[in-house]
Each structure stands twice: as C-alpha cells, then as structure tokens.
Design a protein around this motif. Structure first.
Motif, mmCIF file in Angstrom:
data_model
loop_
_atom_site.group_PDB
_atom_site.id
_atom_site.type_symbol
_atom_site.label_atom_id
_atom_site.label_comp_id
_atom_site.label_asym_id
_atom_site.label_seq_id
_atom_site.Cartn_x
_atom_site.Cartn_y
_atom_site.Cartn_z
ATOM 1 N N ASP A 1 42.928 13.931 30.266
ATOM 2 C CA ASP A 1 41.982 14.727 29.484
ATOM 3 C C ASP A 1 40.549 14.257 29.688
ATOM 4 O O ASP A 1 39.616 15.071 29.693
ATOM 5 C CB ASP A 1 42.355 14.702 28.001
ATOM 6 N N LYS A 2 40.383 12.954 29.903
ATOM 7 C CA LYS A 2 39.032 12.436 30.132
ATOM 8 C C LYS A 2 38.545 12.777 31.548
ATOM 9 O O LYS A 2 37.349 12.996 31.752
ATOM 10 C CB LYS A 2 39.002 10.928 29.893
ATOM 11 N N LYS A 3 39.453 12.810 32.510
ATOM 12 C CA LYS A 3 39.079 13.287 33.851
ATOM 13 C C LYS A 3 38.587 14.726 33.777
ATOM 14 O O LYS A 3 37.552 15.078 34.352
ATOM 15 C CB LYS A 3 40.284 13.231 34.794
ATOM 16 N N ASN B 1 37.445 16.393 31.248
ATOM 17 C CA ASN B 1 36.175 16.490 30.537
ATOM 18 C C ASN B 1 35.004 16.075 31.427
ATOM 19 O O ASN B 1 33.960 16.746 31.437
ATOM 20 C CB ASN B 1 36.207 15.609 29.290
ATOM 21 N N LEU B 2 35.179 14.991 32.194
ATOM 22 C CA LEU B 2 34.098 14.544 33.075
ATOM 23 C C LEU B 2 33.818 15.586 34.149
ATOM 24 O O LEU B 2 32.649 15.889 34.444
ATOM 25 C CB LEU B 2 34.453 13.206 33.721
ATOM 26 N N LEU C 1 34.735 4.376 30.044
ATOM 27 C CA LEU C 1 35.786 5.219 30.605
ATOM 28 C C LEU C 1 36.707 4.434 31.535
ATOM 29 O O LEU C 1 37.932 4.618 31.521
ATOM 30 C CB LEU C 1 35.144 6.378 31.376
#
Length: 302
Positions: free
Chosen positions: A25-27, A29-30, A280
């Motif tokens: 999910d953070k990938k 978002n980035l 991150l």
C-alpha cells in the motif's frame, strides 16, 4: 533544446535491493504521488520470480492498483515470456528488456549468454505484438563492466542494431556500475543518436563514483533528453560489486533547473517525498544531497 524528460525508477530499481520489504500500500501511494510530479515515466515494478526478487513479489497488485495518469508511462522490467504474459494481463504501458553488453555480467545478471538473451527477446516481442504495449531495450554495462573492464562502443552499437531490428520502440544505455566518465558519455551518445535517429534514447546513470550529474551534462551536450533517476538516489544493481546508488532524482532536477533547462517536474514535491524515504525504508539516511543542503535558492538568515 527540447525539455528534459525525467523517468523515475525507485519503485523497481530502488526498492529491489532494500533490506526491508516496502509494504504494497505504501508503494502504491508513493507511485501515485510521483505520478503527479511531472515525470515522463515511472518504472513501477518488475515481473520476475518472487524468489529472485522478493521485494517485488507484489507486482500484479501494484500495477493494477495505482492511479493511471495519462501523461505518465508506467513501465515494468521483465526477464522472460512468463513475465511478459503477467505484464500484459496487468495492462502495463511499457516493458523494459535488459541485456548486458558484457557477457560476464549478463551471465551473472540473468544467467544467459548474449545469444540466449536475444532469442528470448525475439520470443517476447512476438508475444507483445498487437497488445499496444511499448518495448524499451536496455543495454546494461554500456560504459564499462566490473568483471571485464572497458566495453567496446561497437559492441554496444551492435546490440542496439539487434534491438531496432526486432522492433523495439526505444533504447536505454545503462551505466550499471557507475564507470562512465563525461568524455566517454558524450562520444558514445553522439554515435548512438546518429545510429538510431528519431528512436527515443534514455541514459541510465549511477552515481557510484560521483560522476552521475557530470555525465548527464555531457549526455545533454551530445543531444540526449531522457534520463532515468531514483528518488533519494536509492538503489543499484544487486549483481554488480559496489554498484549501489542510482542518480538522485531531486538532485538531477535541481541541477537542470539551475541550468535553465525545463523538466516540467515539481521539484518541491519531489523533495518532500524524498524526506519521507528514511521512515519508509527503515534506514537513517539516503544518498541524495538536496534534501540535506536545500536548494541554492533556499537562503539562510544572517
């Protein structure tokens, strides 16, 4: 001069060798944030074996979940027909095929001879034909190999001819281990531009020995207008000794803007995204310099 295209590679080339897995999910978002920064391309992942590159085991979910900006080309690196099939199913915009000009590095990187790599590329091209997916052909170790040393320019050009004859849409010259110098870069880029004409050419530099930005200037002087880079300077080839450190995106964009060159990239937003990388990635520091020193226009109180 045409404006300079900046092509971001942190989601693939950066994350692939990080010690910690970046949550999916953070990938996503980035990548979504980067898609709004004015970049021309983003290499979002690689469709390769999760056993070989566990940090990119979520390739399908990443590609199918990111927001698609019509002004940004989303790219995935693939290694074989199975990877091409996965990329097609995920509706990627472009695939990137990589072979090293160095036979030794190619064997260590993909465990193939040059002949085997080219045969595999032909098979992939047949599979991708008619899908609307673009194909970029990268020549790794174009400027030198840590195992073989100097790479002959005519060898690099020979492989480019092979790529063009297969119908690849664009070409990348990669300084995989940071061995290039500005004089060498200008000479080879001039030759390759003369060779391929209007076919888009990208330069992929590493800053392993501190010459990355100087090599960009030399390439621009030779006529290049497309460059790969990684937010924060994260990444490097896991199969090349000492090759850590891609060219840092915000450092590159800052330099180009100070030179009066247009990129259409939002530098301030890049810097803010880069500031979030230590958290991150679970590390204390990143290689980029502008995050530490600020832009030259950031004046200090007297």
């Amino acid at each position: 001069m045409s404006f300079i295209h900046i092509q971001e590679v942190i989601p693939r080339d950066g994350f692939q060798i990080e010690r910690n897995f970046v949550p999916t999910d953070k990938k996503i978002n980035l990548i979504n944030e980067l898609s709004d920064c004015g970049l021309s391309k983003i290499e979002v992942t690689s469709f390769v074996s999760p056993k070989a590159v566990p940090n990119l085991k979520d390739a399908e979910e990443v590609v199918t979940s990111i927001k698609r900006n019509p002004d940004v080309t989303n790219v995935a690196l693939i290694a074989n027909v199975r990877g091409a099939e996965r990329a097609i199913a995920a509706h990627i915009d472009e695939i990137n095929l990589v072979m090293s000009a160095s036979a030794t590095h190619n064997k260590k990187n993909v465990n193939r001879t040059h002949e085997e790599s080219l045969a595999g590329f032909n098979e992939i091209m047949s599979r991708v034909h008619g899908t609307g997916i673009k194909v970029n052909g990268s020549v790794a170790t174009s400027f030198g190999c840590p195992f073989e040393g100097e790479i002959a320019e005519n060898a690099v050009q020979h492989f480019i001819d092979k790529y063009i004859s297969m119908g690849m849409d664009s070409i990348t010259l990669a300084d995989t281990t940071g061995m290039a110098n500005p004089v060498q870069v200008k000479r080879l880029v001039e030759k390759v531009i003369d060779q391929i004409g209007d076919v888009p050419l990208t330069l992929h530099f590493h800053n392993t020995r501190g010459m990355g930005l100087a090599n960009v200037v030399a390439a621009i002087e030779a006529g290049a207008t497309r460059f790969d880079s990684s937010l924060g300077g994260i990444g490097g080839c896991p199969f090349a000794p000492g090759a850590t450190g891609n060219l840092c995106t915000e450092d590159l964009v800052h330099m180009l803007h100070e030179m009066g060159l247009e990129t259409k990239v939002n530098l301030d937003k890049l810097i803010e995204l880069s500031k979030g990388l230590p958290e991150l990635l679970g590390r204390n520091d990143i290689p980029g310099q502008i995050v530490k020193a600020g832009k030259v226009t950031d004046l200090h109180k007297t």
